[in-house]
Scaffold this active site. Structure first.
Site, PDB file in Angstrom:
ATOM      1  N   THR A   1       0.825  -1.223   0.000  1.00 60.21           N
ATOM      2  CA  THR A   1       0.000   0.000   0.000  1.00 60.21           C
ATOM      3  C   THR A   1       0.846   1.254   0.000  1.00 60.21           C
ATOM      4  OG1 THR A   1      -0.141  -0.098   2.411  1.00 60.21           O
ATOM      5  CG2 THR A   1      -1.931  -1.118   1.172  1.00 60.21           C
ATOM      6  N   CYS A   2       2.095   1.154   0.500  1.00 60.85           N
ATOM      7  CA  CYS A   2       2.922   2.361   0.507  1.00 60.85           C
ATOM      8  C   CYS A   2       3.249   2.812  -0.908  1.00 60.85           C
ATOM      9  CB  CYS A   2       4.195   2.122   1.303  1.00 60.85           C
ATOM     10  SG  CYS A   2       5.171   0.739   0.727  1.00 60.85           S
TER      11      CYS A   2
END
Length: 1115
Positions: A1082-1083
């Protein structure tokens, strides 16, 4: 020898001169001694004479008191002459009292003309002397009255004595000498009384009465008795009546008597027959006509100054409330007089404290001298003024408006097709049937039954209807529905009424009166607005009246008035201003049930029409440059209309009543606005400041992002060819992410927080994790921090009951340095918004309003926001508002008991609140205090700390262009359905994947056709950590969404190689990945997708992965 003779001659002459001077000095001393002796003898003789006279006077009164023989009027006259000859007010006070009593006693004797003191007026020799004597005696009575304090018992007796003297000898009605045959003497005696009264008037008789009345009445409880007040008022009326209501005496009466605080209220309470006397003389009409001449009214106001002018105004209003006929016949003059008096006071009303202002409890800061001795009487004065906005007077003054019926049969009028939400439909129908039942109860019953049958909410017994009866029944329904359409037509601007007609001018004048009242009586403004909104039908009928003005009605007329500096235009704008002020106040104090369900005063469709009018009016005022140069009344009008508009807009933001895109201006091109903003054009800045909602939301978000970008460029936070921004490096242990982040970031300067921050994670073994932070690692860090601090288990934040939205926890003080923690949270939240990182943090609506600063607005109502905190608590509070019985029976106090970690804590809503019971009088205050406590007082310090941190990153003016729901979208992304085409367009592929790859084609097909909207949101959260798309679309997702083909598990993944890319591109698999799940980082907004062989496997694995929320590993 010769010189010696000359010397002796000079000595001789000198001695002669000295002797001469000595003789002259001796003569001067002798003459001075004689003069002093004469003065002393004269003084001693005068003192002796005075003692003798006073002793004689005392002997006379002692004999008079002890003896049974009645003294003749002549003896009383002689002794009075002697006393007046030596009279000294300090020494002869008691003797003068005895003289007055002796004279009054003589007047009470029956059938003895020689005893009656007034009989001397008939003596040819003594008439003039007697008249002079009685004039002197009565004026001495007046002098004593000025010094006496009616609240002291002894003084009150003397007040009665002197008043009795004045009453007795200024009117012949009690003179026994004129009874019977003496009636022929009455004209002559009346003439003498008029002469006496004229003399007193010249000496300042009305000033004496004013001082006495003020001393006795300018207090919370009057100290004048009924008899004293009756006597004073009778004395005050006598010269006016005797002079046949001449202008001079009417002026004196108004200045000295009618300006005494609340004198009319005291008359109504203590001696109502005096009011009847005033009514019999038609004094109110005479006062109004006298003051209706502008110069006379101004003269009276200048003489009185502000405080006493207000007292005169209060007395006139009170009199008007008692005289309906005069008020109806003299409405125009009455209104004109009140406007002029209020306008005079308004000139000296100041907006702020200064060395030249004084505090007035009704007018506020006042630049004229304030008589603080009147402060005790201000509550009574306020009660008098309340009649002006009381129901009774409003019905009289606004009779032309209120007499119009909104229930008119206009078959051509059609209700506008507006979308009605399901929660609003039933109450509107209920109102519809109520109105219909007003006209035809039987039709109402039939139609309600039909409605219930159609709604399948009731089952009616089957009634056989013959064919011949069916048609009349249908016609009956048809007629009923036709009539129902005319019950309350939606009020829209139609025009047709001439603005110069007498009716319009009258209504305009009344509106000017109330508008002037609002701007003058600043300290009771809310009372006035509440009174004006008490009648449910006044505001809709006033709106109907406004709709009829001009050729077409509506916007054009009032925009023309703005450009015309005529008195007529000012009056029309005052009407609009009053309508806006009152309507705004009404909607502010009504709760959602009253606005949306009961629809008090305005129907929802009318609010749509009104808001459209206001929106256009404010837009035109800004865009046409009127506001830029506005001053005085024009600026006040703008703020009034804008305030009403924003109250409606914020109400619509909380709970929609207007159709989609209702608030937008289609004639405003965003590109033109942005160009003008770049050129710093004033009108564009004002538009953004006052009505940003006319700009489409997406354009405002774009404008916000541009503002952030410009600031980054200004601060040097953007990479350029010549310079790189300063980078802050921090090291974070995963096991202590919140603690390390707090310690390392809270010390950073404001600019460093806005700049580039690089994060290096350390795992549990103390080893640096692989990966280079190119914003992605910081994004993960920010998301993890926010997820931790907003977790209700940490007790920094709580969730609301029902929709579980976040707000600061009242018990968060258990954390050490909790305020610094909240400031840090505010900074993190601000950083996320600053960088355009959407975080899935749903805030309570009331907290978002505080973040925007709406709670500082004078129009903000805590009660309106309460449902967003606790809807059940809101229902319970509003049930108190609607409770018909005695609320004190419920045993409530102005306090709030709360269970805090097992202990019952009592919070006082006001000082000493736990001992103050809730009654029918203070229940509204209790509701507002309770709502304010729950949403503000309890979390005041936490909210202030968070807002401080948030505003250190995000400037307040940047987010003021958003409403509370829009700010939530700015923080958490768009709540619209995911646009897959937009996502596909802005996707980057790695590891051999490309847009035409079969796995990618399967993926987009599954998302579009096999997944529900909820599953698509789960997929977006799986890959970006937020279930909502960015506000401006996926083009603004940072880093961009990417899909990478992976062959092995994440712990074996070493990144893309030439072989892995080729295998992915040509769909060559080392082995079947069917047992592996898709993962994500998700980063980096990265989806790691195995190269599945079948679409069904991809669908199954992807659905399982997003439902189990696997992933979130670092790539």
């Amino acid at each position: 020898m010769f010189s010696a003779s000359q010397s002796s001659k000079a000595q001789f002459l000198d001695k002669a001169r000295q002797a001469r001077e000595e003789r002259r000095e001796l003569k001067e001393r002798e003459r001075a001694a004689v003069q002093l002796q004469a003065l002393v003898r004269r003084f001693l003789c005068r003192c002796h004479l005075q003692r003798e006279i006073r002793r004689e006077v005392e002997d006379f009164f002692e004999t008079n008191e002890c003896g049974t023989n009645k003294r003749s009027a002549l003896s009383v006259f002689r002794i009075a002459r002697k006393l007046l000859f030596v009279f000294n007010p300090k020494e002869d006070k008691e003797r003068f009292e005895k003289l007055c009593r002796c004279i009054l006693n003589s007047m009470d004797v029956e059938n003895e003309p020689k005893v009656w003191y007034v009989s001397l007026a008939l003596s040819k020799d003594l008439t003039l002397l007697w008249i002079k004597q009685i004039k002197d005696i009565l004026w001495f009575c007046c002098e004593f009255l000025k010094q006496l304090k009616p609240d002291i018992l002894q003084d009150s007796r003397l007040v009665n004595l002197h008043l009795t003297m004045l009453v007795t000898f200024t009117d012949t009605s009690t003179w026994k000498i004129l009874r019977g045959k003496g009636e022929t003497l009455r004209p002559a005696m009346n003439h003498i009384c008029a002469n006496i009264m004229g003399h007193l008037n010249q000496k300042g008789f009305y000033s004496v009465l004013q001082i006495l009345l003020t001393n006795g009445l300018a207090r919370s409880r009057p100290s004048l008795s009924k008899g004293s007040l009756t006597a004073i008022f009778s004395l005050a009326l006598r010269p006016v009546v005797a002079a046949q209501f001449s202008d001079n005496l009417l002026r004196s009466f108004l200045i000295h008597v009618m300006s005494v605080p609340a004198i009319m209220t005291h008359l109504a309470t203590l001696t109502p027959e005096r009011l009847a006397v005033m009514e019999s003389h038609d004094l109110l009409r005479k006062f109004i006509l006298f003051l209706s001449r502008e110069w006379q009214c101004r003269d009276v106001c200048v003489c009185l100054e502000g405080s006493h002018t207000l007292c005169l105004l209060g007395n006139l209003v009170f009199l008007g409330s008692l005289n309906d006929q005069v008020l109806e016949e003299e409405t125009a003059h009455f209104v004109g007089v009140l406007i002029q008096m209020l306008s005079y006071c308004q000139k000296y009303v100041s907006q702020k404290k200064s060395n030249l202002t004084h505090w007035h409890p009704v007018l506020g800061w006042f630049s004229q001298t304030v008589d603080y001795g009147l402060n005790e009487s201000m509550p009574l004065l306020t009660k008098q003024l309340q009649h002006l906005w009381g129901v009774h007077m409003i019905r009289i003054l606004f009779s032309d408006v209120l007499s119009k019926k909104l229930l008119e049969n206009q078959e051509t009028a059609q209700l506008p097709a507006q979308p009605i939400s399901p929660q609003n439909s039933l109450p509107m129908k209920s109102q519809f049937w109520m109105d219909l039942g007003f006209f035809c109860p039987c039709v109402c019953v039939v139609c309600v039954c039909l409605l219930l049958e159609n709604q399948e909410t009731a089952q009616l017994p089957a009634q056989p209807i013959s064919p011949q009866n069916s048609l009349p029944m249908k016609n009956l329904f048809k007629r009923a529905f036709q009539k129902s359409a005319s019950v309350r037509n939606i009020l829209k601007p139609v025009g047709g009424k001439r603005v110069d007609s007498a009716e319009v001018q009258k209504v305009c004048s009344i509106c000017v009166l109330y508008q002037t009242t609002l701007t003058t009586l600043t300290q009771i403004r809310l009372q006035i607005l509440t009174g004006l909104t008490y009648l449910d039908d006044l505001l809709p009928k006033l709106w109907a009246f406004i709709c009829e003005l001009g050729p077409q009605g509506g916007l054009k007329l009032f925009l023309e008035c703005l450009n015309n500096d005529t008195e007529e235009s000012k009056r029309l704008l005052a009407m609009l201003m009053l309508f806006c002020d009152c309507s705004r106040h009404l909607i502010t104090i009504l709760d959602d049930i009253e606005v949306y369900e009961e629809q008090i005063s305005f129907k929802l469709e009318e609010l749509v029409t009104i808001s459209s009018f206001l929106n256009s009016f404010v837009f035109k005022m800004i865009w046409d440059g009127i506001v830029e140069n506005a001053r005085g009344e024009t600026l006040e009008l703008f703020h009034s209309v804008h305030g009403w508009l924003m109250v409606l807009y914020e109400r619509d933001c909380r709970r929609r009543f207007a159709p989609e895109d209702h608030w937008l201006r289609k004639d405003l091109k965003p590109s033109v606005l942005f160009q003008e903003l770049d050129k710093d054009k004033k009108r564009a800045q004002l538009l953004l400041q006052y009505i940003p909602h006319v700009i489409p939301h997406k354009n405002r978000v774009l404008l916000f992002r541009n503002m952030v970008t410009k600031e980054k460029e200004k601060l040097g936070l953007v990479e350029t060819s010549s310079a790189s921004p300063h980078v802050t490096h921090i090291t974070i242990r995963r096991s202590r992410m919140l603690e390390d982040g707090y310690e390392q970031l809270r010390q950073l300067s404001q600019n460093a927080m806005k700049g580039v921050i690089r994060v290096k994670f350390v795992n549990d073994l103390g080893v640096d994790e692989a990966g280079i932070d190119q914003d992605g690692v910081f994004k993960e860090f920010l998301e993890e921090i926010i997820k931790k601090v907003f977790d209700p288990a940490l007790n920094l934040f709580k969730t609301t009951s029902g929709d579980e939205r976040l707000y600061p926890s009242p018990t968060s003080y258990i954390h050490e340095n909790y305020l610094q923690l909240f400031e840090f949270v505010g900074k993190m939240l601000g950083k996320a918004v600053y960088e355009g990182i959407v975080v899935d943090v749903p805030f309570a609506s009331f907290f978002l309003s505080q973040l925007l600063g709406h709670h500082h607005s004078v129009f903000y109502s805590s009660v309106d926001e309460l449902p967003s905190l606790d809807s059940e608590f809101y229902k319970n509070l509003t049930s108190i508002k609607r409770y018909d019985g005695d609320i004190s029976d419920l045993g409530l106090t102005l306090s709030y008991d709360e269970d805090v970690m097992g202990q019952l804590v009592c919070h006082e809503l006001v000082p000493g609140g736990k001992t103050i019971p809730v009654t029918n009088e203070n229940k509204i205050s209790y509701i507002h205090l309770m709502a304010h406590f729950r949403m503000h007082t309890q979390i005041k310090s936490q909210t202030a700390a968070l807002i401080s941190g948030f505003r250190s990153i995000i400037k307040p003016e940047w987010i003021r262009m958003f409403s509370a729901p829009e700010l939530q979208r700015l923080i958490s992304g768009d709540n619209a359905e995911i646009d897959l085409e937009d996502l596909k367009k802005h996707t980057v592929y790695y590891g051999g994947f490309h847009g035409s790859h079969r796995v990618i084609i399967w993926l987009w097909d599954i998302l579009a056709n096999d997944f529900s909207p909820e599953e698509r949101a789960m997929f977006l959260k799986f890959v970006t950590s937020c279930s909502r798309p960015p506000l401006l679309g996926f083009a603004y997702l940072k880093p961009p969404f990417s899909i990478r083909c992976v062959e092995v598990s994440d712990d074996q993944d070493t990144g893309d190689t030439l072989g892995s890319v080729l295998r992915g591109f040509f769909t060559i698999r080392k082995k079947e990945p069917g047992g592996r799940l898709p993962t994500s980082s998700t980063c980096f907004n990265l989806l790691k997708l195995p190269n599945y062989s079948k679409k069904s496997i991809l669908r199954e694995k992807l659905r399982y992965a997003i439902s189990m929320n696997t992933g979130f590993e670092l790539s």
